[in-house]
Structures are given as C-alpha cells and as structure tokens.
Scaffold this motif. Sequence first.
Motif, PDB file in Angstrom:
ATOM      1  N   SER A 125      -4.639  21.537  22.217  1.00 44.70           N
ATOM      2  CA  SER A 125      -4.174  20.283  21.623  1.00 44.70           C
ATOM      3  C   SER A 125      -3.841  20.516  20.145  1.00 44.70           C
ATOM      4  CB  SER A 125      -5.250  19.196  21.754  1.00 44.70           C
ATOM      5  OG  SER A 125      -5.543  18.948  23.110  1.00 44.70           O
ATOM      6  N   PHE A 126      -4.713  21.253  19.480  1.00 45.52           N
ATOM      7  CA  PHE A 126      -4.488  21.606  18.074  1.00 45.52           C
ATOM      8  C   PHE A 126      -3.236  22.462  17.928  1.00 45.52           C
ATOM      9  CE2 PHE A 126      -5.571  24.641  14.541  1.00 45.52           C
ATOM     10  CZ  PHE A 126      -5.398  23.738  13.493  1.00 45.52           C
ATOM     11  N   ASN A 127      -3.110  23.486  18.789  1.00 36.60           N
ATOM     12  CA  ASN A 127      -1.952  24.384  18.727  1.00 36.60           C
ATOM     13  C   ASN A 127      -0.650  23.656  18.985  1.00 36.60           C
ATOM     14  OD1 ASN A 127      -3.446  26.623  18.092  1.00 36.60           O
ATOM     15  ND2 ASN A 127      -3.553  27.411  20.179  1.00 36.60           N
ATOM     16  N   ALA A 128      -0.654  22.740  19.949  1.00 36.63           N
ATOM     17  CA  ALA A 128       0.562  21.998  20.280  1.00 36.63           C
ATOM     18  C   ALA A 128       1.043  21.204  19.071  1.00 36.63           C
ATOM     19  CB  ALA A 128       0.306  21.071  21.470  1.00 36.63           C
ATOM     20  N   LEU A 129       0.104  20.596  18.356  1.00 38.02           N
ATOM     21  CA  LEU A 129       0.462  19.825  17.166  1.00 38.02           C
ATOM     22  C   LEU A 129       0.994  20.740  16.065  1.00 38.02           C
ATOM     23  CD1 LEU A 129       0.557  17.103  15.766  1.00 38.02           C
ATOM     24  CD2 LEU A 129      -1.827  17.410  15.082  1.00 38.02           C
ATOM     25  N   VAL A 130       0.359  21.899  15.884  1.00 42.75           N
ATOM     26  CA  VAL A 130       0.816  22.863  14.879  1.00 42.75           C
ATOM     27  C   VAL A 130       2.208  23.387  15.224  1.00 42.75           C
ATOM     28  CG1 VAL A 130       0.389  25.132  13.844  1.00 42.75           C
ATOM     29  CG2 VAL A 130      -1.509  23.552  14.193  1.00 42.75           C
ATOM     30  N   ASN A 131       2.425  23.716  16.505  1.00 42.34           N
ATOM     31  CA  ASN A 131       3.724  24.242  16.930  1.00 42.34           C
ATOM     32  C   ASN A 131       4.828  23.214  16.740  1.00 42.34           C
ATOM     33  OD1 ASN A 131       2.463  26.600  17.708  1.00 42.34           O
ATOM     34  ND2 ASN A 131       2.267  26.002  19.851  1.00 42.34           N
ATOM     35  N   TYR A 132       4.542  21.964  17.070  1.00 38.10           N
ATOM     36  CA  TYR A 132       5.543  20.914  16.907  1.00 38.10           C
ATOM     37  C   TYR A 132       5.838  20.678  15.426  1.00 38.10           C
ATOM     38  CZ  TYR A 132       7.786  16.365  16.831  1.00 38.10           C
ATOM     39  OH  TYR A 132       8.656  15.341  16.587  1.00 38.10           O
TER      40      TYR A 132
END
Length: 322
Positions: A125-132
């Motif tokens: 969830s954290f990574n998805a936000l960072v990637n976006y």
Amino acid sequence: MEADLSGFNIDAPRWDQSTFLGRVKHFFNITDPRTVFASEQELDWAKVMVEKSRMGLVPPGTQVEQLLYAKKLYDSAFHPDTGEKMNVIGRMSFQVPGGMIITGFMLQFYRTMPAVIFWQWVNQSFNALVNYTNRNAASPTSVRQMAVSYLTATSTAVATAVGMNMWTKRAPPLVGRWVPFAAVAAANCVNIPMMRQQELIQGICVKDKDQNDLGCSQRAAAVGITQVVISRITMAAPGMIILPVIMEQLERLRLMKKVRVLHAPLQVLLCGCFLLFMVPVACGLFPQECKLPVSYLEPELQDTIKAKYGEDVLFAYFNKGL
C-alpha cells in the motif's frame, strides 16, 4: 553586502548529474527526511522563491543560501513534471521514516502467516502510493489501472511471502528472515510496471536538449521503468539482507534474550540507518533525466523526428520518475 544573483540559475544542478557521486549528493539533499517536517507555509514560500528566481524577480536582500534552501524544499515536495505539491507519504524524503517502520516490522514479524500477510499488504500500500506520486506525470493513470496494479502487486507480495515461508520451514532460521526481501523484490517487479502501465502502452514523452517535444516512446518508457525497479530493489536490499544476519547474531546474546520487547524497535532503528544512506544511493544509480540515442527509439518515431529536424537531433531526453 548583497550577493550578486544576476547570473544565478536556480535550476542548474549543484552537483554534476552525469556522475554517480554527483547524483548521490543531489539526492542526499532532496531526500533529507527533515524536509518532511517543513510546514505548508515554508513549502509555499519555497515555491514562490523558486518561481520568482526563474523569472529573475528575486526580492532585494535575498541570499544564495536562501535560494538553495528554497530549491531543496521545492525539489523534495513538488513534482518535477507538474510543479504540484506531492502528498507527504509519497515523497522520497518520507522513505526513511516510513520505510524504516514498515521494513523493521516486516523483518521482525515474519514467522506467523497473519503477520506476514498484514505487513506485506501495508508495504505494498505504501509502495503503490510512492510509485503513483513519483510517476512521470505526463502519462495519466486511471483509477481502474491504479486499483488493478495495487491488487496485483499486493497479491504477488503476499503469495511470494506465504509460499516461501512454507518452503523454508525446514531451512535454517536465517533463510526464513530473507523471505520478506524476496517478496518485496518480486512485488516491485510487478507494482511499478503495473502502476505505470500507461507509459508502456502509450509511450513516454521524449524531448530534445532544448525541451522541444519529439513524441512518445514505449521503448523509452521500458528503459525508465526498468531503471526505477532496479533502484527500488537496491534501496531495500542492504537492510533486508544484511540486517537479518546482524539480528541473528544479536538475538543470541543473553541481554537480547531477556528483553525481547526491544527486538522490533532495534530493527526499526537499524532499518532507518540503512535507508538513510540507501535512499539517495539507489535514487542516484541512474540519471533522473534519461538520455537515449534517437536510433534506439521506435522506427516510426525516428522517421517523424528526422522529417521535422533532419539529422540534428541525436538524443532524446525524458524524466524516468523515481
């Protein structure tokens, strides 16, 4: 005595971005976790100062150090493509405080299935936000694409972690401690391309050295995304590979056996130490602005560039994202 700012270019890199060391210094500056605590007023001030400097309208009495600090805050909090303020959790400067907590708990709570599933879900969830947040904003991503990429990456991470946990039950304890890294690496290979799939489908905008648009290239997108995947795995690798070895030795000490409650906080602290250095090092592996020979681009795009510019344009440039 006032500083002469007549020839000052606020967008000129302070360090040579063609060298690895120069890029590491640059990212040490803009991923400084202290910038996370900058107030909204400070960030708005930084944006105004940067924009005024670009227009040559620097207020009288402004010092070079003030402009450099404003640029540091601006680069840490505003997207390089859009100039919009990024959400705090998605900023690279939040990688150390955010990543150290999540990684520390992933490494600590790897033995039970519910804990593995929960912390892998939190991490993705954290990574998805960072990637976006750090995507190339010239290629829009729909809500549906974000949802699909998030679910796919989370499923990949959980499946890898659960599968390897079962596979390593009879393996030495240290091998089990490396399972979270395997899950993180596998998920990064899925999460980032999925979150940025629009770039792979429609291509990423490439420009010449004078910032003139040349068109969109899928090959350029593939190069940029591959470099980001490598950087993210490199960012996590030392902490998630070396730290388990350290903890395996520390936990044999009599003191550590008595105060088991300290194991998790210690892992979080040590993860922070690793990330403090690895975030800028990993971000600096490749230039932020990629440079590709025009001859590497799609044949039809090469023809379009040659028809418009002849043989004058030899290289194409694009922001690969972080």
